[in-house]
Each structure stands twice: as structure tokens, then as C-alpha cells.
Enzyme design. Structure first.
Site, short mmCIF file in Angstrom:
data_model
loop_
_atom_site.label_atom_id
_atom_site.label_comp_id
_atom_site.label_asym_id
_atom_site.label_seq_id
_atom_site.Cartn_x
_atom_site.Cartn_y
_atom_site.Cartn_z
N LYS A 70 96.41 -10.39 -37.59
CA LYS A 70 95.93 -9.14 -38.19
C LYS A 70 97.11 -8.36 -38.75
O LYS A 70 98.12 -8.17 -38.06
CB LYS A 70 95.18 -8.30 -37.15
CG LYS A 70 94.55 -7.04 -37.71
CD LYS A 70 93.70 -6.35 -36.64
CE LYS A 70 92.99 -5.13 -37.19
NZ LYS A 70 92.11 -4.49 -36.17
N LEU A 94 89.92 -14.47 -43.25
CA LEU A 94 88.80 -14.51 -42.31
C LEU A 94 87.99 -13.22 -42.36
O LEU A 94 86.77 -13.22 -42.28
CB LEU A 94 89.33 -14.74 -40.89
CG LEU A 94 88.27 -14.84 -39.79
CD1 LEU A 94 87.40 -16.07 -39.99
CD2 LEU A 94 88.95 -14.89 -38.42
N SER A 141 88.32 -8.93 -44.03
CA SER A 141 89.09 -7.89 -44.72
C SER A 141 88.37 -6.56 -44.54
O SER A 141 87.28 -6.36 -45.07
CB SER A 141 89.20 -8.23 -46.21
OG SER A 141 89.96 -7.25 -46.88
N ALA A 142 88.99 -5.68 -43.77
CA ALA A 142 88.38 -4.38 -43.47
C ALA A 142 89.12 -3.27 -44.19
O ALA A 142 90.01 -3.52 -45.01
CB ALA A 142 88.37 -4.15 -41.96
N SER A 143 88.75 -2.05 -43.88
CA SER A 143 89.28 -0.90 -44.60
C SER A 143 90.76 -0.65 -44.35
O SER A 143 91.47 -0.16 -45.22
CB SER A 143 88.49 0.35 -44.22
OG SER A 143 88.51 0.53 -42.82
N ASP A 167 84.60 2.03 -31.68
CA ASP A 167 84.36 1.58 -33.06
C ASP A 167 83.48 0.33 -33.02
O ASP A 167 83.79 -0.69 -33.64
CB ASP A 167 85.70 1.30 -33.75
CG ASP A 167 85.57 1.21 -35.26
OD1 ASP A 167 84.56 1.72 -35.80
OD2 ASP A 167 86.46 0.63 -35.91
N ALA A 223 92.86 -3.05 -42.29
CA ALA A 223 93.64 -4.27 -42.02
C ALA A 223 92.94 -5.50 -42.56
O ALA A 223 91.77 -5.46 -42.95
CB ALA A 223 93.88 -4.41 -40.52
N GLN A 224 93.69 -6.60 -42.56
CA GLN A 224 93.17 -7.89 -43.02
C GLN A 224 93.50 -8.94 -41.97
O GLN A 224 94.53 -8.86 -41.30
CB GLN A 224 93.81 -8.25 -44.35
CG GLN A 224 93.28 -9.53 -44.99
CD GLN A 224 93.71 -9.66 -46.44
OE1 GLN A 224 93.45 -8.76 -47.24
NE2 GLN A 224 94.38 -10.75 -46.79
N VAL A 225 92.62 -9.95 -41.83
CA VAL A 225 92.77 -10.97 -40.79
C VAL A 225 92.74 -12.36 -41.42
O VAL A 225 91.87 -12.66 -42.24
CB VAL A 225 91.65 -10.84 -39.73
CG1 VAL A 225 91.73 -11.98 -38.73
CG2 VAL A 225 91.74 -9.51 -39.02
#
Length: 537
Positions: free
Chosen positions: A146, A124, A126-128, A281, A130-132
Site C-alpha cells: 500500500k 489491486l 485504488s482508493a481516495s 472506516d 492510497a493505492q494497493v
């Protein structure tokens, strides 16, 4: 050795995407010489925005977050680069789903089939850090799962160490090094980013902000499922909002963008001043708009890993400063900066007032689209340098959040007048702060602690009196000792002077008796007279 390897990796990535070309020809000769080795790399067939984005992705989370911040500032960077950097918000290259499932199963103590009714292999977001991915619980709730990226702690540690190394050099050799406090800022960032790796902490933050806005239509925060949350896995309610950057979708559902932009400012000030607990953030990837009642829109927020708060004193001085600025009372702004300790106490109030006026006056009564924040930032930096204004580490998160809020406001409704929106809110907050009800609430809050200390007050009072009496009795002895010490020093001084005088008289007498040998009859007389004066001292 680790720093050297990471530095080499930075240089390699810089060359791989030929970022040196982006600087053009208007760079110092010494820098040009340093970039000569990069010419061995071929020029990639990518746009400049793509080059910067891929380079930041390869360099890791610290650099990705820097790119996220830049993406909200189209006034500072070209539009094509800003649009490309928007992809860093939640489109970082994902890691494999098999690894994702292993982490979930190790953390929650069961297979995904046992824990979830359904588990999607589709990523869904994908960040720096973590991934969801999405899932459905056995109880029927749609959720997002997450997971912290595997091995990310080591990568971040190396990058932060490298940043600390450069910060140390800047602080040591730069003219503005001590004022900017780069080492302290990097250390504060280290704490912040490692806190972001603890999903239990993020879940607790989300629960607190959700509770703060429980009866408000301004902001919705999804529910945390604590039975499925650990340090590196978090399960939350899935929300179905529109991305705040999807202008076309917002227009299609007839969202009132003016109200939405104004409420963004209200959410920020409510968190900072009423709750003193703010989402720090708020880049566009973490903010959504509710699909319900678009004519009366509200926000939905995720990713509460980074939050901030201010001391009571900083909170008060910040509000007073902003109100004084809105009123264009630059004298008060200057005085408050000194009172708060944000500038040195010896700062010239009149000079500082004049400098603030020259920065603030041009930007009032203008919509965001007409304000040159780039020029304002340069002017503020020059003011800071002129008045030796140090960086305030406790305000760094707040400043970062303000930048994000401004970026969102610019994208949603460029004609938003930030001053008109914020001014009434701050005026009301100051009034409420000193309202009898608020003071009574403060009294009730502190009264248990005061009651606990109250029985000890007589003892403390009499102990203080005894201490004063003891000190009063000691004063004559202190004075006698001081006089005796002064006499002793004076005696030593006279003894030394007499010794010098004796030597001087001997030299002068010899010169008087034997002038033919010295040829210094007049200087000898002077020496002789001087020695008599010294001896009489």
C-alpha cells in the site's frame, strides 16, 4: 487566493458534469440565478450516477469519502446513484505503476527486485488516499503493498481549508451554526484525515485490532510486515475473502447471511464497549467475508487508518442510553442526556422525554427494511434544534461507523432486527462492568498509581487542614473588610444623595420664593419636601 482558485475549480467541476440539472426545478429563485452561468457547459452523455461519481473523483479525497458514505445509504439516495457510488470504494482512477515503484524503492531503500521475489504491475485497489498492488516476499508470503498517493497532502490541505472557511461562515451566519459546531467538526476531520496519511500509524492500528480479535472467529485482520513498513509504504499479508457487497458470490458459497449480519453488529459493539478501540472506516470496500466455513461465517477487515475510542464516561452513558431506549424508558434517556452533558442542564426533562418518545416509538420491533431512517433523522434533527443539542465531536466517528454498519446490515440481511441483536449484548456488558472480577481488575490496574501517591497522603492531609485553619482565621478580617467597604460605599452614596438633595432644595426654595417667575408653586413644594427626605437619608 488558494481558496478562490479551489472554489472556481468546484464551480467548474459542478458545471462540467451539469450537476445543477439534478436538482430539478424545485429550487429557490436565487439559486437558479447563481446556476445560470453553468448552462454554457454541454450536457455530458452520462447517467446521473456517473456524473456524481466522476465529479467527486475529480474533486479529490475529501469529496470521494463523502461519496463513499452516501453509497451505504440507499434509503437516502436513489438505487442507481448508490450503485454507481459503490465504485468509489476501491475503484478510483489509479496513478502509474512506475511512480508507485519509485515511492516503494525510496522508502524501503532498494529496488523492487531486491526486496520482492515477485512484484505485480496490476493495481489491486485504488482508493481516495492510497493505492494497493500485490507482491511476494523473498520468504514466500503473498502480500499487498500500500502506497500513499503522491502529492495528496497538498490537495487535502486545500480542501480542508476550504471546508473550514465554509464552516466558519455557517457558524457565524446560520441559525444552527453554534449548536452544530462546524468549525470544531472540520478541525477534528482534519486531524483524522491527516492521520490516514501515516501508514505506520495505520499498521499500528491494524496490529492492535488483530491482537484484540486474536482468538475470535468474528473478525480476522491481516498480519503487518514491519520490516517493510514506513510512513508512506505498508506491506501486509494478502487475504482471499469475498467482498461483503458481492451478494451473488456469498449466496453461491451458502453463506448464512442472517448470522453474518448479526455478527457484524456484534463486532461493532465488541470494539466499542469491550476493546474501546474501533475500526471507524468500515465501508464495504474495507470489509470481506471469509471463504472458510460459510455456514459459520466471519469477517475480514483491512484499512485501519481511521480508528476511534470513547472516554469511559461517554462509553458508559452511550450504553445506558441504548439500553434505556431498548426498554423504551424514555425518561431515563432524557435524564442520561442531561447527566452526560450532551444537552444543556436547564433542559426540560419532561419535554425532552416526550420528544424522544415521538422519534423512537415508531421504529421499534421492525426489521431494517421497514424502518424509515430518513424520516427518523429529520425528526432527530428537529429534536436537537428544539432542545439546543450541540454536536458532540467525540462521537462523530462513532456516528459515521454506525451509518456504515447499518448500510452493511441492510445489504446483507434486510430483515435483521438491530434491537434484538444489540440489546442482550449491552445488558451483559453493563453486568460485566460492575462484576466483582471487573472491579478487582480495575483496582489492580490503578493500584500502582495509588501506592505511589499513598506516602504523600499525610502531608496532603495536614496541608489541607492548615489551609482550612488559615482560611478560618482570615474570615473575621474578611468580614471586617467587607463591612468597612460596605460602609464606605454607603457613605459615598449618602454624599451623592445629599448633593442631589441640596440642588433639589435650592431649586425648590427658589420656586417657593419666586413663584411668579416659575409658575410652578405645587411642583416646587414637592421638590422641597423631597429634598428634606433626601437629606434625612
Amino acid at each position: 487566493m488558494t481558496r478562490l482558485l479551489r472554489l472556481l475549480n468546484l464551480i467548474h467541476t459542478f458545471g462540467k458534469y451539469r450537476l445543477d440539472i439534478l436538482f430539478g426545478e424545485e429550487i429557490p429563485t436565487r439559486i437558479k440565478l447563481l446556476t445560470l452561468p453553468l448552462k454554457i457547459y454541454p450536457q455530458p452523455k452520462l447517467t446521473r450516477g456517473q456524473r456524481i461519481r466522476y465529479a467527486l473523483e475529480e474533486l479529490g479525497p475529501v469529496f470521494i469519502k463523502f461519496g463513499q458514505l452516501l453509497s451505504t445509504r440507499p434509503d437516502l439516495i436513489p438505487d442507481d446513484i448508490a450503485q454507481e457510488l459503490n465504485n468509489l470504494q476501491d475503484n478510483v482512477t489509479p496513478f502509474c505503476t512506475a511512480e508507485f515503484k519509485k515511492i516503494v524503492e525510496r522508502s524501503l531503500g532498494g529496488t523492487v527486485e531486491e526486496i520482492f521475489d515477485h512484484f505485480s504491475d496490476e493495481v489491486l485497489g485504488s482508493a481516495s488516499v492510497a493505492q494497493v498492488q500485490t507482491a511476494r516476499l523473498k520468504t514466500g508470503e503473498d502480500v499487498v503493498v500500500k502506497v500513499i498517493r503522491p502529492g495528496i497532502e497538498k490537495i487535502i490541505d486545500k480542501d480542508v481549508r476550504l471546508l473550514a472557511f465554509f464552516a466558519g461562515l455557517i457558524e457565524k451566519f446560520s441559525v444552527d451554526g453554534k449548536r452544530l459546531r462546524p468549525v470544531e467538526v472540520v478541525e477534528d476531520y482534519r486531524t483524522t484525515i491527516f492521520d490516514e496519511l501515516d501508514l505506520q500509524r495505520e499498521a499500528a492500528n491494524a496490529s492492535q485490532i488483530r491482537r484484540n480479535f486474536e482468538n475470535s472467529k468474528l473478525l480476522y485482520v491481516p498480519h503487518v510486515f514491519w520490516d517493510y513498513t514506513t510512513k508512506n509504504v505498508m506491506v501486509m499479508e494478502r487475504i482471499y475473502g469475498l467482498p461483503v457487497t458481492d451478494a451473488e458470490a456469498l449466496r453461491k458459497q451458502n453463506t448464512n447471511l442472517k448470522v453474518l449480519a448479526e455478527r457484524g453488529v456484534e463486532v461493532f459493539f465488541t470494539q466499542v464497549f469491550e476493546h474501546n478501540f474501533f475500526h471507524a472506516d468500515m465501508h464495504p470496500g474495507n470489509v470481506f467475508v471469509s471463504k472458510v466455513t460459510p455456514e459459520d461465517p466471519g469477517y475480514m477487515a483491512v484499512d485501519m487508518a481511521i480508528v476511534g475510542s470513547l472516554s469511559r464516561e461517554d462509553q458508559y452513558y452511550l450504553a445506558r442510553n441504548l439500553i434505556a431506549m431498548f426498554r423504551r424508558d424514555y425518561r431515563q434517556v432524557a435524564e442520561l442526556h442531561v447527566l452526560s452533558g450532551w444537552v444543556p442542564p436547564e433542559t426540560s426533562i419532561s419535554g425532552f422525554e416526550s420528544a424522544i418518545r415521538s422519534v423512537c416509538e415508531p421504529i421499534f420491533e421492525k426489521p431494517i427494511s421497514e424502518i424509515s431512517f430518513g424520516e427518523s433523522l429529520i425528526s432527530l434533527f428537529q429534536t436537537a434544534r428544539r432542545f439546543n443539542m450541540p454536536v458532540q465531536p467525540q462521537l462523530v466517528l462513532l456516528q459515521k461507523t454506525l451509518v456504515n454498519i447499518e448500510g452493511l446490515g441492510r445489504q446483507l440481511y434486510p430483515d435483521l432486527n438491530l434491537w434484538d441483536t444489540a440489546h442482550p449484548y449491552l445488558e451483559n456488558w453493563i453486568k460485566k462492568r460492575y462484576h466483582p472480577k471487573t472491579l478487582w481488575k480495575e483496582f489492580k490496574y490503578h493500584s500502582p498509581d495509588w501506592m505511589e501517591k499513598f506516602p504523600k497522603l499525610p502531608e496532603l492531609f495536614f496541608s489541607s487542614l492548615e489551609g482550612i485553619q488559615t482560611f478560618a482565621k482570615a474570615i473575621p478580617h474578611i468580614e471586617e473588610a467587607s463591612i468597612a467597604l460596605a460602609k464606605q460605599k454607603q457613605a459615598k452614596k449618602k454624599s451623592a444623595i445629599r448633593k442631589i438633595a441640596g440642588i433639589t432644595m435650592l431649586a425648590g426654595s427658589s420656586a417657593l420664593i419666586i413663584p411668579q417667575l416659575t409658575g410652578l408653586s405645587i411642583p416646587a413644594i414637592v421638590l422641597f419636601v423631597t429634598s428634606i427626605a433626601l437629606l434625612s437619608f
